[in-house]
Design a protein around this motif. Structure first.
Motif, PDB file in Angstrom:
ATOM      1  N   THR A 103       2.292  -4.396   1.238  1.00  0.00           N
ATOM      2  CA  THR A 103       0.919  -4.012   1.474  1.00  0.00           C
ATOM      3  C   THR A 103       0.204  -4.314   0.180  1.00  0.00           C
ATOM      4  O   THR A 103       0.450  -4.614  -0.909  1.00  0.00           O
ATOM      5  N   ARG A 147      -5.129  -5.360   9.177  1.00  0.00           N
ATOM      6  CA  ARG A 147      -5.601  -4.675   7.699  1.00  0.00           C
ATOM      7  C   ARG A 147      -5.731  -3.142   8.236  1.00  0.00           C
ATOM      8  O   ARG A 147      -6.314  -2.795   9.544  1.00  0.00           O
ATOM      9  N   ARG A 148      -5.592  -2.221   7.414  1.00  0.00           N
ATOM     10  CA  ARG A 148      -5.725  -0.850   7.831  1.00  0.00           C
ATOM     11  C   ARG A 148      -6.476   0.019   6.676  1.00  0.00           C
ATOM     12  O   ARG A 148      -6.132  -0.419   5.601  1.00  0.00           O
ATOM     13  N   MET A 191      -8.970   0.134  12.161  1.00  0.00           N
ATOM     14  CA  MET A 191      -7.834  -0.940  12.313  1.00  0.00           C
ATOM     15  C   MET A 191      -8.319  -2.403  12.391  1.00  0.00           C
ATOM     16  O   MET A 191      -9.207  -2.738  13.221  1.00  0.00           O
ATOM     17  N   LEU A 193      -2.462   0.160  13.468  1.00  0.00           N
ATOM     18  CA  LEU A 193      -2.181   0.210  11.766  1.00  0.00           C
ATOM     19  C   LEU A 193      -2.974   1.478  11.766  1.00  0.00           C
ATOM     20  O   LEU A 193      -4.207   1.572  11.446  1.00  0.00           O
ATOM     21  N   GLU A 227       3.767   4.223   8.924  1.00  0.00           N
ATOM     22  CA  GLU A 227       4.604   3.035   8.852  1.00  0.00           C
ATOM     23  C   GLU A 227       4.445   2.371  10.158  1.00  0.00           C
ATOM     24  O   GLU A 227       5.026   2.730  11.330  1.00  0.00           O
ATOM     25  N   PRO A 228       3.945   1.152  10.083  1.00  0.00           N
ATOM     26  CA  PRO A 228       3.976   0.233  11.488  1.00  0.00           C
ATOM     27  C   PRO A 228       5.171  -0.203  11.985  1.00  0.00           C
ATOM     28  O   PRO A 228       5.974  -0.411  11.277  1.00  0.00           O
ATOM     29  N   THR A 264       1.081 -11.320   8.288  1.00  0.00           N
ATOM     30  CA  THR A 264       0.473 -10.010   8.335  1.00  0.00           C
ATOM     31  C   THR A 264      -0.073  -9.789   9.764  1.00  0.00           C
ATOM     32  O   THR A 264      -0.141 -10.555  10.742  1.00  0.00           O
ATOM     33  N   LEU A 269      -6.328  -5.803  13.658  1.00  0.00           N
ATOM     34  CA  LEU A 269      -5.306  -6.464  14.267  1.00  0.00           C
ATOM     35  C   LEU A 269      -5.622  -7.971  14.025  1.00  0.00           C
ATOM     36  O   LEU A 269      -6.095  -8.592  14.819  1.00  0.00           O
ATOM     37  N   LYS A 316       0.265   0.390  20.299  1.00  0.00           N
ATOM     38  CA  LYS A 316       0.159  -1.119  19.976  1.00  0.00           C
ATOM     39  C   LYS A 316      -0.849  -1.567  21.062  1.00  0.00           C
ATOM     40  O   LYS A 316      -1.289  -0.962  21.953  1.00  0.00           O
ATOM     41  N   VAL A 340      -1.268  -5.556   5.803  1.00  0.00           N
ATOM     42  CA  VAL A 340      -0.186  -4.875   5.976  1.00  0.00           C
ATOM     43  C   VAL A 340       1.044  -6.058   6.212  1.00  0.00           C
ATOM     44  O   VAL A 340       0.546  -7.032   7.197  1.00  0.00           O
TER      45      VAL A 340
END
Length: 885
Positions: free
Chosen positions: A345, A382-383, A485, A506, A511-512, A379, A487, A455, A357
């Motif tokens: 990360t 982002r989260r 989040m 995310l 944990e993704p 990637t 994506l 998802k 991430v």
């Protein structure tokens, strides 16, 4: 038919002192259709003597049309006095039909083995840029040492190679305190320069370099750039970095910010996941990259890159804009070099509330997983770094998800792109059809009743598409919970294509799930008329989710499944968990029947498992309009060993060993080492040094190594020897084994032991545990049963033996029970004990009744070994050692 053309070559010799040459000069013109080959430049059309100071010479070369000229190779043979040559440029003129072409190839460098970089051949390209680089070193910089210093220049059209900053005159010393050094470097056309990166090699004893400033001047356009550096490149000062980046300061454009990116490396919770190797990373964004950086100083305490640990590092770089990928790897150095990387990360600063991430969930190891030590991770988005803290009253998920789609631009007049966004939750899923126009679109939905989003899947396009369209990002924010989040889909939707892409949700502190590649093997039967042509789709269902409908044929075309053939398709999906069934849909316009024997689904990337779905039946005839859909349940799952790499060479039992110890007494006696395996143990061999220099061990065919025992050949030491490192490497297969050496002392911290054992750490199975055995020695009650001799014991079990140990008791009196403790790697079920004494001293003979052994702290599970005999050289069979079973 290609024409034969006359290429007019104009060669400009420079105006520098000694620029002329008497050497033979050769040229090779290279174009899009080939090259001329190496040609000697014989006679100048315009001068009697060629290649004089400041002179231009014209030569003619006949050749079949080369197409567009791309580069020139120019060289000389070094013959004649004063053979060095300073070439300014080459201009080539030619006429093909009515079109005249003139191409310039700038050089502005020496072709001289004693000047510049010593080369007498140069490759000149059309868009070459030449830079004068002036480097100022600060007054308090140490005297320069042997250390490679490099420069990389970044521009809007690309970046340069690593440019070595080395003296143009042999013997000249660069980077002296208060000195200004000048270099000429060559790059391709970089466009507008926005940053430079300067680095020094990590060489032993390098004190550092106090860099004051860089000045760059492009020699043709006269563009000038200043970089006010004022920083140390040193591992001992300031930021402890040997790499620095500096943004260009320009009146015409805004100076880019410099960030201290926080790079966090998440090691997984697997046996052998940790590494002691040097780890390197490169961050890539929309605006360049950081170059390769060594991750040397962790912000977290303790040893870095340990199992189930997160280590964070600062990587200073000019802003990269949106991050796209990272490349991370290690140098395979150190014992147990392989590591199990969960994810990386990255955040822009220590104060950032969001992070990029990069999930991996795999090994970086020469023998495990993909058998690679370097990986590229794109990637997933982002989260938020931490979940929003909300009052309890707001914790319910009432509210709306506001979603922004960013993609490539479309004019509103064009037909919109029809896509479907499918949101999967832990309760159900919801499909939202969308029409995308323009560059960005926002939509809102409660996404009620689907539960927590796991998802997001995007499918399409569902309409005719005139040109490709790029989906950049989906930004989601909830008005109630404030969850947020980003994506990063980063994918193209093309005309006549049915695309399906998905990414994990995310959430902060979660944990993704990884995106997994599934290979689908469709086996068509061998029966007569088993083959069929039509349209087909497939959907894999697992315990976590399903893959959605994935088309096996492209739009507007059919697919043929041939008799006895295996067709392989690959799809990417967020990890589905344990697979349970596959749905197959098929439609044939010719009313074909298809005999589907089985489907094998392999998880290529992660657990290396193959899931078999057996159908062994026809997919029936149907009407022209409708699909026949069959559900095929899971028949069996096979998991291949993690050790996927077959060794081409068999082990001959030859291993290198590294042992690194400190606090070693000067008069330490010889130390022996014994290596234990599943099939036996090696002979005892001497440890040749304790200072991390490798030495050879010949262990023979003992099977997979389980532990190593160090045996002191002399009396006990006054204090222990601190063990820092133990590593084994097979010289034939290159397999490496590690050992946990934290808080580890050889022969006990107080030096009272004669044997120390360490279990081998293998990535594919847990190491044997350490056990403290309690040993009760029962001396008999016959007259003179006791002894004052030293007593030794070797305990045997299903997993090896303990090596010979001296029991820590000075006497074993008649009728007494003496209890000793022994630390050893788990021996498994105990089978026998060898007991002996050294038969020294008055009344050394000893009558032993029995020995009882159990694990300390355990009330049950003890082993009793009866003896009820003398160990006495003067009584009975005169034996002083007995094997007890």
């Amino acid at each position: 038919l290609l024409l034969v053309l006359v290429y007019e070559v104009h060669v400009y010799t420079g105006a520098k002192l000694g620029a002329e040459t008497d050497s033979n000069v050769f040229i090779n013109l290279i174009g899009t259709r080939g090259d001329t080959g190496k040609r000697k430049l014989h006679r100048s059309k315009n001068n009697n003597v060629k290649f004089r100071h400041g002179q231009m010479d014209i030569f003619c070369i006949k050749a079949v049309s080369l197409g567009d000229l791309e580069k020139v190779l120019i060289s000389h043979d070094g013959a004649g006095p004063g053979n060095g040559w300073f070439l300014d440029k080459i201009v080539i003129k030619q006429k093909e039909g009515k079109e005249a072409q003139e191409v310039a190839f700038p050089c502005n460098r020496w072709l001289d083995e004693y000047q510049d970089d010593g080369k007498t051949e140069r490759e000149l390209t059309v868009n070459t840029q030449q830079w004068r680089v002036q480097v100022k070193t600060d007054g308090d910089s140490p005297e320069p040492q042997e250390c490679k210093r490099t420069l990389v220049i970044y521009g809007s059209k690309g970046k340069s190679d690593e440019l070595l900053l080395s003296p143009q005159t042999p013997g000249y010393v660069c980077f002296l305190p208060r000195a200004t050094d000048e270099f000429i470097v060559e790059t391709g056309d970089l466009g507008d320069v926005y940053k430079i990166r300067v680095s020094c090699d990590d060489v032993p004893g390098f004190e550092g370099w106090h860099l004051k400033s860089f000045h760059l001047e492009e020699l043709h356009t006269k563009q000038e750039l200043n970089f006010d550096c004022k920083c140390w490149l040193s591992l001992n000062r300031e930021d402890k970095e040997l790499v620095k980046e500096f943004p260009a300061v320009n009146e015409d454009q805004k100076t880019l910010p410099v960030y201290k990116y926080v790079v966090s490396v998440h090691i997984g919770d697997r046996w052998g996941a940790e590494t002691f190797a040097n780890v390197y990373i490169t961050l890539y964004g929309k605006r360049g990259d950081t170059g390769v950086r060594k991750l040397h100083t962790s912000l977290a305490e303790g040893r870095k890159f340990q199992r189930n640990k997160v280590d964070s590092f600062l990587v200073e770089a000019v802003s990269l804009s949106h991050l796209q990928k990272v490349v991370i790897g290690h140098d395979k150095e150190g014992y147990g070099a392989g590591m199990y990387l969960k994810m990386v990360t990255v955040k822009e600063s220590q104060d950032s509330d969001k992070e990029w991430v990069f999930p991996w969930w795999n090994w970086l190891d020469t023998h495990l997983g993909l058998c690679e030590t370097v990986c590229e991770i794109v990637t997933v988005g982002r989260r938020l770094i931490s979940s929003p803290k909300l009052p309890e009253i707001n914790m319910k998920s009432s509210g709306l998800w506001i979603m922004d789609i960013a993609g490539s631009d479309l004019s509103n007049e064009e037909d919109p792109i029809c896509l479907s966004f499918i949101f999967y939750g832990n309760l159900s899923c919801k499909k939202l059809p969308l029409q995308v126009t323009g560059k960005a679109i926002q939509f809102k939905d409660e996404l009620a009743d689907i539960g927590s989003i796991s998802k997001v899947q995007v499918t399409g396009p569902h309409s005719e598409l005139k040109q490709p369209w790029h989906l950049d990002l989906l930004h989601m924010k909830h008005t109630g919970t404030k969850e947020e989040m980003y994506l990063a889909f980063d994918c193209w939707f093309n005309p006549n294509e049915d695309k399906c892409v998905e990414l994990p949700a995310l959430y902060a502190d979660q944990e993704p799930l990884p995106v997994v590649e599934y290979a689908i093997h469709l086996h068509t039967g061998h029966l007569k008329k088993a083959d069929a042509t039509g349209e087909a789709y497939l959907c894999i269902q697992g315990e976590k989710s399903d893959s959605g409908k994935r088309w096996l044929n492209s739009r507007n075309s059919l697919i043929t499944f041939a008799r006895g053939q295996v067709d392989v398709f690959k799809i990417k999906a967020v990890y589905l968990g344990k697979l349970n069934q596959v749905l197959v849909g098929f439609k044939s316009l010719k009313k074909d029947e298809w005999f589907l024997e089985k489907i094998v689904v392999k998880e290529v990337f992660y657990t290396f498992s193959a899931h078999v779905f057996v159908h062994n039946d026809w997919i029936n005839k149907c009407s022209k309009k409708d699909f026949v859909e069959v559900a095929i349940p899971l028949k069996e799952t096979s998991v291949t060993s993690l050790l996927t790499k077959d060794f081409d060479i068999k082990s001959k039992g030859r291993w290198q060993m590294w042992v690194h110890c400190t606090q070693v007494p000067e008069d330490v006696p010889d130390i022996q080492v014994v290596v234990f395996g599943r099939k036996g143990k090696s002979p005892a061999q001497e440890v040749q040094n304790l200072n991390d220099n490798p030495f050879l061990l010949t262990v023979g065919d003992i099977g997979d190594i389980t532990k190593v025992s160090f045996v002191l050949s002399g009396p006990c030491l006054g204090r222990g020897v601190k063990l820092h490192k133990l590593r084994l490497k097979d010289l034939d297969t290159k397999q490496e084994l590690g050992f946990h050496t934290e808080t580890q002392w050889l022969f006990g911290e107080d030096g009272s032991e004669t044997v120390t054992e360490l279990a081998a750490v293998r990535p594919d199975k847990p190491p044997l545990r350490g056990v403290l055995y309690s040993i009760s020695v029962h001396t008999g009650t016959l007259p003179a049963s006791g002894t004052h001799a030293d007593v030794f014991i070797t305990v045997f079990g299903e997993q090896g033996d303990s090596c010979k140990r001296r029991l820590r008791h000075s006497n074993f009196e008649r009728g007494q029970v003496c209890i000793s403790e022994m630390r050893a790697v788990d021996l498994g079920q105990l089978s026998k004990v060898l007991v002996e004494h050294h038969n020294i001293g008055y009344g050394a003979g000893w009558y032993l009744d029995q020995i009882v052994i159990r694990e300390s702290g355990k009330a049950d599970g003890q082993y009793a070994f009866l003896c009820q005999q003398w160990l006495d050289s003067g009584v009975g069979d005169a034996q002083t050692e007995r094997m007890l079973k």
